[in-house]
Scaffold this motif. Structure first.
Motif, PDB file in Angstrom:
ATOM      1  N   ILE A 179       0.821  -1.224   0.000  1.00  0.00           N
ATOM      2  CA  ILE A 179       0.000   0.000   0.000  1.00  0.00           C
ATOM      3  C   ILE A 179       0.854   1.273   0.000  1.00  0.00           C
ATOM      4  CG2 ILE A 179      -2.114  -0.982   0.954  1.00  0.00           C
ATOM      5  CD1 ILE A 179      -1.249   0.005   3.700  1.00  0.00           C
ATOM      6  N   ILE A 180       2.086   1.158  -0.500  1.00  0.00           N
ATOM      7  CA  ILE A 180       2.924   2.355  -0.643  1.00  0.00           C
ATOM      8  C   ILE A 180       2.205   3.383  -1.515  1.00  0.00           C
ATOM      9  CG2 ILE A 180       5.046   3.257  -1.705  1.00  0.00           C
ATOM     10  CD1 ILE A 180       6.478   0.760  -0.757  1.00  0.00           C
ATOM     11  N   PHE A 181       1.617   2.932  -2.612  1.00  0.00           N
ATOM     12  CA  PHE A 181       0.950   3.856  -3.537  1.00  0.00           C
ATOM     13  C   PHE A 181      -0.376   4.354  -2.984  1.00  0.00           C
ATOM     14  CE2 PHE A 181       2.663   0.329  -6.419  1.00  0.00           C
ATOM     15  CZ  PHE A 181       3.955   0.806  -6.337  1.00  0.00           C
ATOM     16  N   PHE A 182      -1.157   3.424  -2.458  1.00  0.00           N
ATOM     17  CA  PHE A 182      -2.539   3.727  -2.129  1.00  0.00           C
ATOM     18  C   PHE A 182      -2.699   4.495  -0.822  1.00  0.00           C
ATOM     19  CE2 PHE A 182      -2.438  -0.026  -4.782  1.00  0.00           C
ATOM     20  CZ  PHE A 182      -3.269   0.367  -5.804  1.00  0.00           C
ATOM     21  N   TRP A 183      -1.764   4.354   0.070  1.00  0.00           N
ATOM     22  CA  TRP A 183      -1.897   5.019   1.371  1.00  0.00           C
ATOM     23  C   TRP A 183      -0.727   5.954   1.678  1.00  0.00           C
ATOM     24  CZ3 TRP A 183      -0.770   3.098   6.888  1.00  0.00           C
ATOM     25  CH2 TRP A 183      -1.432   3.920   7.813  1.00  0.00           C
ATOM     26  N   ILE A 184       0.487   5.439   1.641  1.00  0.00           N
ATOM     27  CA  ILE A 184       1.649   6.229   2.062  1.00  0.00           C
ATOM     28  C   ILE A 184       1.829   7.455   1.172  1.00  0.00           C
ATOM     29  CG2 ILE A 184       4.159   6.182   2.350  1.00  0.00           C
ATOM     30  CD1 ILE A 184       3.853   3.166   3.040  1.00  0.00           C
ATOM     31  N   ALA A 185       1.832   7.248  -0.130  1.00  0.00           N
ATOM     32  CA  ALA A 185       2.022   8.366  -1.055  1.00  0.00           C
ATOM     33  C   ALA A 185       0.919   9.402  -0.897  1.00  0.00           C
ATOM     34  CB  ALA A 185       2.061   7.851  -2.496  1.00  0.00           C
ATOM     35  N   ARG A 186      -0.307   8.938  -0.740  1.00  0.00           N
ATOM     36  CA  ARG A 186      -1.431   9.865  -0.606  1.00  0.00           C
ATOM     37  C   ARG A 186      -1.395  10.609   0.720  1.00  0.00           C
ATOM     38  NH1 ARG A 186      -5.733   5.623  -3.320  1.00  0.00           N
ATOM     39  NH2 ARG A 186      -5.321   6.203  -5.498  1.00  0.00           N
ATOM     40  N   MET A 187      -0.931   9.927   1.788  1.00  0.00           N
ATOM     41  CA  MET A 187      -0.779  10.629   3.064  1.00  0.00           C
ATOM     42  C   MET A 187       0.220  11.770   2.947  1.00  0.00           C
ATOM     43  SD  MET A 187      -0.993   8.232   6.427  1.00  0.00           S
ATOM     44  CE  MET A 187      -0.013   6.858   5.910  1.00  0.00           C
ATOM     45  N   ILE A 188       1.327  11.511   2.251  1.00  0.00           N
ATOM     46  CA  ILE A 188       2.350  12.559   2.097  1.00  0.00           C
ATOM     47  C   ILE A 188       1.772  13.734   1.322  1.00  0.00           C
ATOM     48  CG2 ILE A 188       4.626  13.096   1.134  1.00  0.00           C
ATOM     49  CD1 ILE A 188       5.380  10.134   1.605  1.00  0.00           C
ATOM     50  N   MET A 189       1.080  13.447   0.220  1.00  0.00           N
ATOM     51  CA  MET A 189       0.498  14.530  -0.587  1.00  0.00           C
ATOM     52  C   MET A 189      -0.538  15.323   0.194  1.00  0.00           C
ATOM     53  SD  MET A 189       0.027  13.088  -4.482  1.00  0.00           S
ATOM     54  CE  MET A 189      -1.012  11.707  -4.058  1.00  0.00           C
ATOM     55  N   MET A 190      -1.467  14.619   0.829  1.00  0.00           N
ATOM     56  CA  MET A 190      -2.586  15.294   1.494  1.00  0.00           C
ATOM     57  C   MET A 190      -2.144  16.047   2.745  1.00  0.00           C
ATOM     58  SD  MET A 190      -5.156  14.698  -0.436  1.00  0.00           S
ATOM     59  CE  MET A 190      -6.776  14.604   0.283  1.00  0.00           C
ATOM     60  N   THR A 191      -1.190  15.487   3.473  1.00  0.00           N
ATOM     61  CA  THR A 191      -0.709  16.165   4.671  1.00  0.00           C
ATOM     62  C   THR A 191       0.033  17.441   4.301  1.00  0.00           C
ATOM     63  OG1 THR A 191      -0.480  14.041   5.791  1.00  0.00           O
ATOM     64  CG2 THR A 191       0.670  15.894   6.775  1.00  0.00           C
ATOM     65  N   MET A 192       0.893  17.355   3.300  1.00  0.00           N
ATOM     66  CA  MET A 192       1.671  18.537   2.897  1.00  0.00           C
ATOM     67  C   MET A 192       0.778  19.642   2.337  1.00  0.00           C
ATOM     68  SD  MET A 192       5.192  16.966   1.359  1.00  0.00           S
ATOM     69  CE  MET A 192       5.994  18.572   1.434  1.00  0.00           C
ATOM     70  N   TYR A 193      -0.335  19.246   1.742  1.00  0.00           N
ATOM     71  CA  TYR A 193      -1.284  20.268   1.267  1.00  0.00           C
ATOM     72  C   TYR A 193      -2.021  20.924   2.435  1.00  0.00           C
ATOM     73  CZ  TYR A 193      -5.522  22.359  -0.569  1.00  0.00           C
ATOM     74  OH  TYR A 193      -6.533  23.242  -0.837  1.00  0.00           O
ATOM     75  N   THR A 194      -2.392  20.123   3.438  1.00  0.00           N
ATOM     76  CA  THR A 194      -3.301  20.591   4.490  1.00  0.00           C
ATOM     77  C   THR A 194      -2.586  21.222   5.681  1.00  0.00           C
ATOM     78  OG1 THR A 194      -4.761  18.746   3.889  1.00  0.00           O
ATOM     79  CG2 THR A 194      -5.240  19.889   5.943  1.00  0.00           C
ATOM     80  N   ILE A 195      -1.503  20.589   6.155  1.00  0.00           N
ATOM     81  CA  ILE A 195      -0.875  20.995   7.416  1.00  0.00           C
ATOM     82  C   ILE A 195       0.371  21.838   7.150  1.00  0.00           C
ATOM     83  CG2 ILE A 195       0.082  20.193   9.604  1.00  0.00           C
ATOM     84  CD1 ILE A 195      -2.884  19.554   9.222  1.00  0.00           C
ATOM     85  N   LYS A 196       0.422  22.981   7.787  1.00  0.00           N
ATOM     86  CA  LYS A 196       1.565  23.891   7.662  1.00  0.00           C
ATOM     87  C   LYS A 196       2.161  24.145   9.047  1.00  0.00           C
ATOM     88  CE  LYS A 196       0.740  24.644   3.217  1.00  0.00           C
ATOM     89  NZ  LYS A 196      -0.207  23.572   2.975  1.00  0.00           N
ATOM     90  N   ASP A 197       3.498  24.327   9.096  1.00  0.00           N
ATOM     91  CA  ASP A 197       4.128  24.655  10.377  1.00  0.00           C
ATOM     92  C   ASP A 197       3.937  26.138  10.686  1.00  0.00           C
ATOM     93  OD1 ASP A 197       5.995  26.075   8.883  1.00  0.00           O
ATOM     94  OD2 ASP A 197       7.537  24.529   9.002  1.00  0.00           O
ATOM     95  N   HIS A 198       4.542  26.621  11.794  1.00  0.00           N
ATOM     96  CA  HIS A 198       4.314  28.008  12.203  1.00  0.00           C
ATOM     97  C   HIS A 198       4.944  29.018  11.235  1.00  0.00           C
ATOM     98  CE1 HIS A 198       8.061  26.667  14.068  1.00  0.00           C
ATOM     99  NE2 HIS A 198       8.468  27.931  14.035  1.00  0.00           N
ATOM    100  N   HIS A 199       5.795  28.535  10.319  1.00  0.00           N
ATOM    101  CA  HIS A 199       6.368  29.406   9.282  1.00  0.00           C
ATOM    102  C   HIS A 199       5.553  29.338   7.995  1.00  0.00           C
ATOM    103  CE1 HIS A 199       9.875  30.221  11.709  1.00  0.00           C
ATOM    104  NE2 HIS A 199      10.157  28.932  11.808  1.00  0.00           N
ATOM    105  N   GLY A 200       4.516  28.517   7.987  1.00  0.00           N
ATOM    106  CA  GLY A 200       3.692  28.379   6.793  1.00  0.00           C
ATOM    107  C   GLY A 200       4.219  27.357   5.801  1.00  0.00           C
ATOM    108  N   ASN A 201       5.231  26.594   6.212  1.00  0.00           N
ATOM    109  CA  ASN A 201       5.793  25.572   5.324  1.00  0.00           C
ATOM    110  C   ASN A 201       5.000  24.272   5.430  1.00  0.00           C
ATOM    111  OD1 ASN A 201       7.998  27.265   4.547  1.00  0.00           O
ATOM    112  ND2 ASN A 201       8.993  26.776   6.493  1.00  0.00           N
TER     113      ASN A 201
END
Length: 950
Positions: free
Chosen positions: A511-533
């Motif tokens: 499930i590297i494609f179906f879960w892990i890759a999508r978690m990385i994409m969706m998290t990086m889109y949604t969650i930002k640190d205190h610098h906005g990164n």
């Protein structure tokens, strides 16, 4: 302590105590480092299997390891609603128990039944997790379809839609006609079968007005029924056979539709006839060609897999062409795909349009849940644009902000990400996250949290009806938000601040494609640190192999080779194991095979091995390979290892001092110093293994040190001191014994938590120490300042070699273990000599020696002696001449018997006429030469025996 180790008597009681005292509870109020792992949420479709148990063992080792190092640890527990799988399961349950279907009970009641099922199965899953010893934070259990998750999922969907990253479009998807939904690639089973390849003649039309009846182009296909949806024929632009036809037209047999003949490099010149019929609405490769060449796309099937009355025509962008509506021949209307195929093939034969039929190997796609042949179908679905999201996800892996272990899985991840396609996120199900989209009567789209929110924001009057999209989101959509959704985002931010990004993700390679890759994409889109990164979801991805049976076959219910972790922990009788495996079997022709294999492998059922033995086996098997074959013998071995710890603890508890004496190094004997040095080296190896995710190496190091160095040697030395040592020696060696053993318990705790907890508490109570649990104690560390003890270590190994030599002589002479022998040494160095003289009484007692003699370097060792040379030092034991002679005569007799068997075997081969006739001369010559050598060797042995006899 009880005499015998019985895990069933201790494990459940210990877990209840842990849970009652909230030892697993996450604490993030102090300034310690944080460590967090998200449990890959098990599906609520059934009990946990060996794969779950394997992954949870690895996670728990890490959690306990970092907890003991003083980190704030959070193992976030959760369950996945598993949309399509749960819906199928509950539907079947309703059919069996109530003889009803979804339409009979309605959507609302169906969802209630799904929630009831979730409640029931959660208890079973939670029990399994507890029996395994997993130290999850039971105060924090999340469900991918709970209220907080629904809020978070809606927010992400709305944000993506507003940023034009989500869109709705009619595209080609894999459609399950039984489940009436589009399904993902993960839910597809590829089966290779031997089928037919039909070669069909298409008449060539040079222009729209004139036909040339003598010219045909032959197309090979495995699906003749789809010719009803043909919109082109493609050939390779460099294929000389068909170059003249490019730009012309062909007539589709039966329906007489004129379609263009086009050139495309996708076509393989040497495959089939080199001509490919293009059916864009029912084939993915054809769909890609249609989009490129702007061809029409004609849907010929209903969603239930029947041939439609009228073909529905779309342009290359999926927009309906209202004026283009073809009728399908009545003889085919309403027929299933396979029946339509038979009818079409018969018509082609009658019209002499079928050139030939050949057998061929072909791949057919099935829905893994429904078992139905899938149909590529043009349907309206919701899609997520992934190209932009993938760029960030590729960058963080290339820049090593996220590391894959083993590293080869990084390439697997990247290869998929570089070729990523837009993600179909909608499903036609009842169970799942309802898509937060509403439509008015004109079809205009409104996206929001609820109807009230939409009406308010868009100022829509209550008189204007709005209808919510009936579809739900793909299960992987909510799962892709798991690392932050389960930390109470978006409502709470405190946990997110402390534990995100999470530390490690443990998952399978499938499930590297179906879960892990999508978690990385969706998290990086949604969650930002205190610098906005953009924030990553985890820093490390540890990929486990797939647990298979002992023959290397995938464990599956249909094959009847599944092992239930609880059956291994608690045990199961042969009858009950057979019942369980037979009840899961859906292929009647496998019943005999399942019965035979189960009876052969488990003639007495499965003994209850306990959770610790199971965990240790998983740990030892966690090498960096894709497939891991289960090994019951290894499990038995680690059950014996736990028993070894149990027995060692009984001996130690009998000899514990009530109060621990303060140890002084100058009072230690060499055996104390040796075990401390070895322990220190072992701690370094063990910690390095855990820190680099080599759990198998950690398990092997622990097993070897505890069994061989601590038990086989150190405890045996200790026993001798207890018998003949001075009071001071005994007092100090007792203190060191308990000191080393207590450290070993702490080291072993992450892998085998139950037995280590039980024994550690016993030891603390015996020593009048008030302590709660081993899991909150400090994890042992490597000491860099132990000084140079190399001579002492070498000396102890030298003494061990003496003892092993003496044991070997006893075995060869078939002597009793306590028959006294005289051991002698010559040519010994002064350093060794000093220690041998100091510990002669220990060596004598341990090896049952009458005396230990030390001779000068040029001493002539008697002929009737057993000799071994170690570091140029001579070990020897002189024995009675007659005994010595008798030993060698027996040895020669054994060798003569062995040689005679080999001579007989070669003689038998060389007497065979077939061998002489068929074998090469070189091989025959080699065999004869071997025979001569053996005969000569036998002759020499007989001479030697006769000489010794006189």
């Amino acid at each position: 302590m009880e005499n015998e180790y019985n895990p069933k008597n201790i494990e459940e009681k210990i877990y209840r105590t842990w849970k009652k005292n909230n030892y697993f509870k996450c604490n993030y109020t102090n300034h310690r480092k944080n460590f967090c792992i998200m449990m890959p949420p098990p599906n609520i479709t059934g009990n946990l299997h060996m794969g779950h148990a394997f992954q949870q063992t690895i996670i728990d080792i890490l959690i306990r390891y970092f907890r003991m190092q003083g980190h704030n640890t959070l193992w976030q527990m959760g369950l996945d609603h598993a949309g399509i799988a749960t819906q199928i399961l509950v539907m079947k349950k309703i059919e069996i128990e109530e003889n009803k279907n979804i339409n009979d009970i309605g959507k609302v009641n169906f969802i209630k039944k799904c929630l009831k099922w979730k409640k029931e199965i959660s208890k079973k899953i939670n029990y399994q997790i507890q029996r395994l010893g997993s130290s999850v934070d039971w105060n924090r259990t999340r469900f991918t379809l709970d209220k907080a998750s629904r809020i978070g999922v809606k927010k992400v969907f709305i944000d993506l839609y507003n940023n034009k990253l989500i869109y709705r479009k009619k595209k080609l998807c894999n459609w399950d006609i039984k489940l009436q939904t589009v399904i993902s690639d993960l839910e597809i089973e590829h089966k290779t079968i031997i089928g037919n390849m039909w070669y069909i003649k298409y008449a060539v039309v040079y222009n729209r007005k004139m036909n040339n009846k003598d010219q045909f182009i032959i197309v090979a296909t495995t699906r003749p029924e789809t010719l009803l949806g043909d919109t082109a024929i493609a050939v390779h632009p460099h294929d000389k056979r068909y170059k003249k036809f490019i730009g012309c037209y062909a007539i589709v047999p039966i329906i007489n539709r004129k379609i263009p003949i086009i050139a495309d490099r996708f076509v393989e010149i040497n495959k089939g006839t080199g001509c490919v019929k293009i059916t864009p609405a029912h084939d993915f490769n054809d769909y890609a060609i249609a989009v490129q060449h702007k061809l029409l796309m004609i849907n010929i099937f209903t969603t239930t897999g029947l041939v439609s009355k009228h073909a529905t025509v779309y342009d290359s962008q999926g927009d309906l062409i209202h004026l283009y509506n073809e009728s399908i021949p009545k003889i085919l209307q309403g027929k299933t795909r396979l029946l339509a195929r038979k009818i079409i093939v018969n018509i082609l034969k009658e019209k002499s349009m079928l050139y030939q039929v050949l057998k061929t190997e072909t791949t057919v796609l099935y829905g893994d849940r429904s078992g139905e042949i899938l149909e590529p179908m043009l349907t309206n679905q919701w899609y997520l644009r992934t190209k932009k999201l993938a760029k960030q996800a590729i960058s963080v892996v290339n820049n090593q902000k996220i590391n894959f272990i083993p590293v080869q899985y990084k390439n697997m991840y990247l290869s998929w990400m570089y070729n990523i396609q837009d993600w179909c996120i909608s499903r036609q199900l009842l169970w799942g996250h309802r898509i937060p989209v509403w439509y008015d009567l004109t079809g205009k789209i409104y996206v929001g949290y609820n109807e009230y929110d939409i009406r308010k924001r868009h100022n829509i009057n209550d008189n204007i009806p709005l209808k919510q999209d009936p579809d739900v989101l793909d299960t992987w959509f909510s799962s892709s938000l798991w690392t932050f959704l389960s930390l109470d985002w978006p409502k709470e931010k405190k946990l997110l601040k402390n534990f995100h990004p999470t530390s490690v993700l443990i998952s399978g390679f499938d499930i590297i494609f179906f879960w892990i890759a999508r978690m990385i994409m969706m998290t990086m889109y949604t969650i930002k640190d205190h610098h906005g990164n953009a924030q990553i979801p985890f820093k490390t991805v540890y990929i486990t192999g797939l647990i298979k049976d002992e023959q290397g076959k995938k464990m599956s219910k249909s094959q009847g080779n599944v092992l239930d972790p609880l059956d291994i922990i608690d045990g199961i009788s042969l009858d009950n194991l057979l019942k369980k495996r037979m009840s899961n079997n859906i292929k009647n022709n496998l019943e005999k095979k399942i019965y035979r294999n189960t009876k052969d492998n488990f003639p007495d059922g499965i003994l209850g091995f306990g959770a610790d033995a199971l965990r240790f086996t998983f740990t030892s098997l966690s090498s960096h390979t894709r497939s891991i074959n289960w090994d019951m013998n290894r499990l038995k071995g680690y059950r014996n290892f736990c028993n070894k710890i149990w027995n060692a603890s009984k001996f130690i508890l009998l000899n514990i001092s009530k109060k621990q004496k303060k140890l002084k190094k100058n009072m230690f004997c060499i055996f104390d110093i040796w075990i401390l040095v070895e322990l220190n080296d072992f701690i370094k190896i063990y910690r390095d293994a855990l820190d680099t995710y080599r759990f198998d190496l950690a398990a092997n190091a622990l097993h070897n040190f505890f069994w061989h160095k601590f038990c086989d040697w150190y405890i045996e030395f200790v026993k001798i001191f207890f018998k003949i040592g001075s009071l001071t020696e005994i007092e100090y060696i007792k203190c060191n014994l308990i000191y080393v053993f207590e450290i070993l318990l702490r080291i072993a705790h992450p892998i085998i938590p139950f037995i280590t907890e039980y024994i550690w508490i016993k030891i603390m109570k015996t020593m009048n120490v008030n302590a709660q649990t081993i899991m909150l104690q400090k994890f042992p560390n490597f000491n860099d300042n132990m000084g140079d003890n190399s001579l002492i270590v070498k000396t102890v190994y030298f003494i061990q070699k003496i003892i092993l030599f003496i044991r070997k002589v006893r075995i060869e002479l078939n002597m009793k273990y306590n028959d006294l022998l005289c051991f002698s040494i010559s040519n010994i160095t002064e350093n060794y000599k000093k220690y041998i003289l100091s510990y002669t009484h220990i060596i004598k007692k341990m090896s049952y020696l009458s005396e230990v003699k030390i001779f000068h370097s040029d001493y002539n060792i008697p002929e009737n002696s057993f000799i071994q040379i170690v570091e140029k030092i001579n070990f020897f034991i002189e024995i009675d001449k007659s005994l010595y002679l008798n030993f060698f005569l027996k040895k020669i007799d054994k060798e003569i018997n062995l040689v005679e068997k080999k001579i007989q075997h070669l003689n038998d081969i060389l007497k065979k006429k077939k061998f002489i006739q068929c074998a090469e001369e070189e091989i025959i010559s080699k065999k004869r030469k071997e025979l001569k050598i053996l005969i000569l060797h036998r002759k020499n042995l007989v001479k030697k025996k006769n000489k010794l006899s006189y």
